[in-house]
Design an enzyme around this catalytic site. Structure first.
Site, PDB file in Angstrom:
ATOM      1  N   TYR B 127      13.518   0.529  -3.439  1.00  0.00           N
ATOM      2  CA  TYR B 127      14.273  -0.312  -4.363  1.00  0.00           C
ATOM      3  C   TYR B 127      14.280   0.327  -5.748  1.00  0.00           C
ATOM      4  CZ  TYR B 127      16.180  -4.106  -6.990  1.00  0.00           C
ATOM      5  OH  TYR B 127      17.003  -4.845  -7.804  1.00  0.00           O
ATOM      6  N   GLN B 189      17.582 -10.411  -3.014  1.00  0.00           N
ATOM      7  CA  GLN B 189      18.403 -10.312  -1.803  1.00  0.00           C
ATOM      8  C   GLN B 189      18.326  -8.902  -1.204  1.00  0.00           C
ATOM      9  OE1 GLN B 189      19.419 -11.259  -4.807  1.00  0.00           O
ATOM     10  NE2 GLN B 189      21.400 -10.403  -5.390  1.00  0.00           N
ATOM     11  N   ASN B 212      12.007  -6.884 -11.120  1.00  0.00           N
ATOM     12  CA  ASN B 212      11.702  -8.027 -11.983  1.00  0.00           C
ATOM     13  C   ASN B 212      10.890  -9.076 -11.218  1.00  0.00           C
ATOM     14  OD1 ASN B 212      13.443  -9.371 -10.272  1.00  0.00           O
ATOM     15  ND2 ASN B 212      15.172  -9.347 -11.693  1.00  0.00           N
ATOM     16  N   SER B 238       4.011  -3.354 -16.911  1.00  0.00           N
ATOM     17  CA  SER B 238       3.439  -2.037 -17.201  1.00  0.00           C
ATOM     18  C   SER B 238       2.474  -2.118 -18.382  1.00  0.00           C
ATOM     19  CB  SER B 238       4.581  -1.068 -17.510  1.00  0.00           C
ATOM     20  OG  SER B 238       4.104   0.251 -17.574  1.00  0.00           O
ATOM     21  N   GLN B 260       4.992   2.528 -24.504  1.00  0.00           N
ATOM     22  CA  GLN B 260       4.691   1.474 -23.544  1.00  0.00           C
ATOM     23  C   GLN B 260       5.368   0.162 -23.939  1.00  0.00           C
ATOM     24  OE1 GLN B 260       3.004   2.099 -20.688  1.00  0.00           O
ATOM     25  NE2 GLN B 260       3.900   0.133 -20.175  1.00  0.00           N
ATOM     26  N   HIS B 263       9.001  -0.978 -23.044  1.00  0.00           N
ATOM     27  CA  HIS B 263       9.406  -1.359 -21.678  1.00  0.00           C
ATOM     28  C   HIS B 263       9.856  -2.811 -21.607  1.00  0.00           C
ATOM     29  CE1 HIS B 263       8.925   2.054 -19.090  1.00  0.00           C
ATOM     30  NE2 HIS B 263       7.728   2.323 -19.550  1.00  0.00           N
ATOM     31  N   GLU B 327      -3.223   0.704 -15.955  1.00  0.00           N
ATOM     32  CA  GLU B 327      -2.278   1.519 -15.182  1.00  0.00           C
ATOM     33  C   GLU B 327      -2.272   2.958 -15.735  1.00  0.00           C
ATOM     34  OE1 GLU B 327       1.727   0.365 -15.907  1.00  0.00           O
ATOM     35  OE2 GLU B 327       2.567   1.524 -14.248  1.00  0.00           O
ATOM     36  N   HIS B 328      -2.082   3.082 -17.046  1.00  0.00           N
ATOM     37  CA  HIS B 328      -2.116   4.398 -17.710  1.00  0.00           C
ATOM     38  C   HIS B 328      -3.275   4.430 -18.691  1.00  0.00           C
ATOM     39  CE1 HIS B 328       2.253   3.550 -16.958  1.00  0.00           C
ATOM     40  NE2 HIS B 328       2.188   4.740 -16.417  1.00  0.00           N
ATOM     41  N   ASP B 361       5.444   9.981 -16.500  1.00  0.00           N
ATOM     42  CA  ASP B 361       6.558   9.121 -16.084  1.00  0.00           C
ATOM     43  C   ASP B 361       7.683   9.935 -15.453  1.00  0.00           C
ATOM     44  OD1 ASP B 361       5.320   6.859 -17.038  1.00  0.00           O
ATOM     45  OD2 ASP B 361       6.356   6.870 -18.971  1.00  0.00           O
ATOM     46  N   GLU B 415     -23.556  -6.942  22.414  1.00  0.00           N
ATOM     47  CA  GLU B 415     -22.568  -7.831  21.799  1.00  0.00           C
ATOM     48  C   GLU B 415     -22.011  -8.847  22.795  1.00  0.00           C
ATOM     49  OE1 GLU B 415     -19.609  -5.631  19.585  1.00  0.00           O
ATOM     50  OE2 GLU B 415     -21.086  -4.952  18.109  1.00  0.00           O
ATOM     51  N   HIS B 420     -16.269  -4.841  28.418  1.00  0.00           N
ATOM     52  CA  HIS B 420     -16.322  -3.557  27.711  1.00  0.00           C
ATOM     53  C   HIS B 420     -17.349  -2.636  28.384  1.00  0.00           C
ATOM     54  CE1 HIS B 420     -14.165  -5.725  24.579  1.00  0.00           C
ATOM     55  NE2 HIS B 420     -14.082  -4.646  23.841  1.00  0.00           N
TER      56      HIS B 420
END
Lengths: 436, 436
Positions: B127, B189, B212, B238, B260, B263, B327-328, B361, B415, B420
């Site tokens: 995506y 969708q 989003n 982010s 940053q 964003h 994250e960074h 990036d 067990e 088995h």
């Protein structure tokens, strides 16, 4: 058992044939688990004690297993079992070490050092259920890769019996793998305790291990909460798919299907074979072997929704198996290895007549915590990689930034991210100013 | 910006200081996404067309981008941008090839062959959002590792504009990475279509990419459904954490924090420094750089909940960063590399003054799809490993089963799993009978 002629089925019937039992998921289960998690978060240890009293019928003193209890457990385990645990642990270690990820470093351009470094998870929580029998093998399958990954802080939860004692073999296996913190907790409350922490149980970053519907639902809920914990795998009932040809021993095939079926009524066992004679012989062998099997009742219930499917040829069998994506795939056919390249969806594969699933469950060296319920389409079993983070690193020299900075600036501009561009060009300007 | 004295805070205030903005999750969002997914499952393409009309204001003909549209897009992209895409792709390929997992085979005992083999995911769905600007870099970060993994069937969704055209640079990048099936779909969708399939969009095994709140919620919902699809990572806004000392250039630090912040309003930028003078200088530099920044409004909103934190020393800074799990992480300090061993929780790390986040990036070679929102405690960024299954294999010879079968049988008995045990002992008996 249901014997099915694959060629006679249309697409819908074929899809139905490969369907799993519906998930044991209900609004009651979801809400019940959510309430229980909220209680543990609110009241910590006192809730854990109350729930353990209610569900395990046991009044807990300290929640943690003491050193004395570890010693007492060790004294109860037969030497033959200790040897078996030790032997299994060694092979599991050997395989998991060989398949562990490693640090990587390279220059992607002159002056551009890029790395991938491993970092063990800080604190992991292992869940070892205790249903009809203890599961020391699950201890090995979780604690060995955790140790190889370098996880220093390993927490384990396993339920105690009514007397407040954990299974001696489980405790022995834990100690053998270096796990020192074991809590006498089972069920969804154990998952909640490890995900959020209580006075006694420390909060863990990731939770591992199998469990019943309550445990599975609790793992799902804590994994959805960023304040909760990551989990190893989405879970479902265990399953095996056997592909066998006329060369296979029907007694072996029957034994393999039964060793899956005895796990519980929701287990699934499927046989695909191009040989009608084999299928008939396997059916007869299953009946014969069920006669004196202690867990025959459980197995019969699982077999009720299992299938023996006659396919036109082995190529079809492998295609059907790939669509089903079994947790365990046994290829009991001539030249089994020659089919391996065509298998793409499976958790673990057993080749040839001398590789029953039980060796993978216990001691070949591979992990037995595997993707079930079709998740083998996209998930892998537990390994050392499950216990580490793969962190990337970049270190640019001034020359490195001169080399690749313009590319980054061009792409940042195209994406409308001016501050990104300027973080690069500001530095490039400085380098230009300072150049002689 | 908020300047904070770490030593003056108690434990509660410190925890609050490291808190992320609450998740954009509501009953309305959850129910809205669930309804939308149900619609797509029920009515397929016709629902996709209706939703695209409503949300993207565009009347779609064919859902898929045609070869002619790919050609037309290529003609629109400036040569400089094509070169930048090609250059970035090469370095990303180099790094991802070097860090790809490999097949492993070993004998864990004589006659016990164990392997770990890689299998590419059959079909993956990428995506690529198109918010305020196109994101060709996201195409590279997803399609390059998919290709290295050997995924033959790669599907991409990216929204079209009101004229029904996708961004030319996104299409150019897709084709450069070998992606041929692109659908003009955005939002939840698109996720529903790839997870369940429609007449036009094929069902995918795993979905990748940012988006989003609707996209994130849709990925979460399909990941919970065994009939749905796996996903790459749990997502969140982010974030960057910069550790800088008195040696750092305040203009560089300010630029990194701003890149940053631009964003979006939910981005988080944190500075930790033992130098009060640097913190003051960074604050001034941020104001100065904001003056002519196109996305200054967005950045100001993000900065409102960002922090400049004065810490007693760098060791404290690294500890705080590990608890935050950014994250960074930018380590803009003297001898930055000497601190690397102490970093345990981070998505990607940038060492020294010449390694702005923008290089990661776009084009250092590492992946920019990284764990946010504290998930770096337990998750890693996207890599080739995200696009393969690691399948284990065992093949025992008769001697192999003689060697390890008794161990498996002993543990199975302990067990309580008799079937088995018998799957092993039945074979061992056969071998004993047939031995000369």
């Amino acid at each position: 058992m249901n014997i099915v002629e694959w060629s006679a089925l249309d697409a819908t019937a074929r899809a139905a044939m490969l369907e799993r039992a519906p998930e044991a998921q209900s609004v009651e289960l979801r809400d019940g688990v959510a309430r229980l998690i909220a209680q543990v978060r609110a009241d910590g240890d006192s809730t854990l004690r109350a729930l353990t009293r209610r569900y395990d019928g046991c009044e807990l003193g300290a929640l943690a297993v003491s050193a004395g209890e570890f010693d007492a457990a060790d004294a109860l385990v037969a030497p033959e079992l200790k040897r078996a645990i030790g032997e299994a642990r060694e092979r599991i270690e050997r395989f998991h070490r060989a398949t562990a990820p490693a640090d990587v470093a390279l220059d992607t351009a002159p002056g551009v050092r890029c790395e991938r470094v491993l970092r063990p998870l800080r604190r992991v929580g292992l869940y070892v259920p205790s249903g009809s029998a203890p599961l020391p093998s699950t201890v090995l399958m979780l604690a060995v890769p955790a140790a190889i990954a370098g996880c220093h802080d390993v927490v384990m939860c396993t339920p105690a019996n009514a007397q407040g004692d954990c299974d001696p073999l489980v405790l022995h296996a834990a100690r053998a793998c270096g796990v020192k913190r074991v809590f006498k907790l089972g069920g969804a409350q154990a998952i909640a305790a490890m995900a959020y922490g209580t006075e006694s149980v420390p909060r863990c970053d990731k939770l591992f291990g199998p469990g019943n519907a309550w445990v599975t639902e609790a793992k799902r809920q804590v994994a959805l909460d960023p304040q909760g914990a990551a989990i190893d795998l989405p879970a479902g009932p265990s399953e095996v798919l056997v592909i066998a040809d006329a060369s296979a021993d029907p007694g072996f095939v029957a034994a393999d299907l039964l060793s899956q079926a005895e796990h519980g009524p929701d287990s699934q066992a499927i046989l695909l074979s191009p040989s009608s004679a084999l299928i008939m012989a396997v059916e007869a062998a299953i009946e014969a072997q069920l006669a004196d099997l202690p867990r025959a009742d459980l197995a019969r219930r699982a077999l009720a929704h299992s299938r023996l499917i006659h396919v036109p040829d082995l190529a079809t069998a492998v295609r059907v198996s790939n669509d089903y994506a079994p947790e365990h795939l046994i290829l009991n056919v001539e030249n089994a290895r020659s089919w391996l390249a065509q298998v793409d969806n499976a958790g673990s594969i057993f080749l040839g007549p001398w590789s029953p699933e039980a060796v993978g469950d216990y001691c070949s060296g591979t992990n037995h915590v595997l993707p079930t319920y079709g998740h083998a389409r996209a998930w892998s079993g537990v390994s050392v990689a499950s216990f580490v983070k793969l962190v990337t690193v970049q270190e640019l020299s001034a020359d490195g930034l001169r080399a690749i900075g313009p590319c980054a600036a061009t792409l940042a501009r195209a994406e409308g991210l001016d501050a990104h561009e300027r973080a690069v060009t500001r530095r490039l300007r400085r380098l230009a100013e300072n150049a002689v």
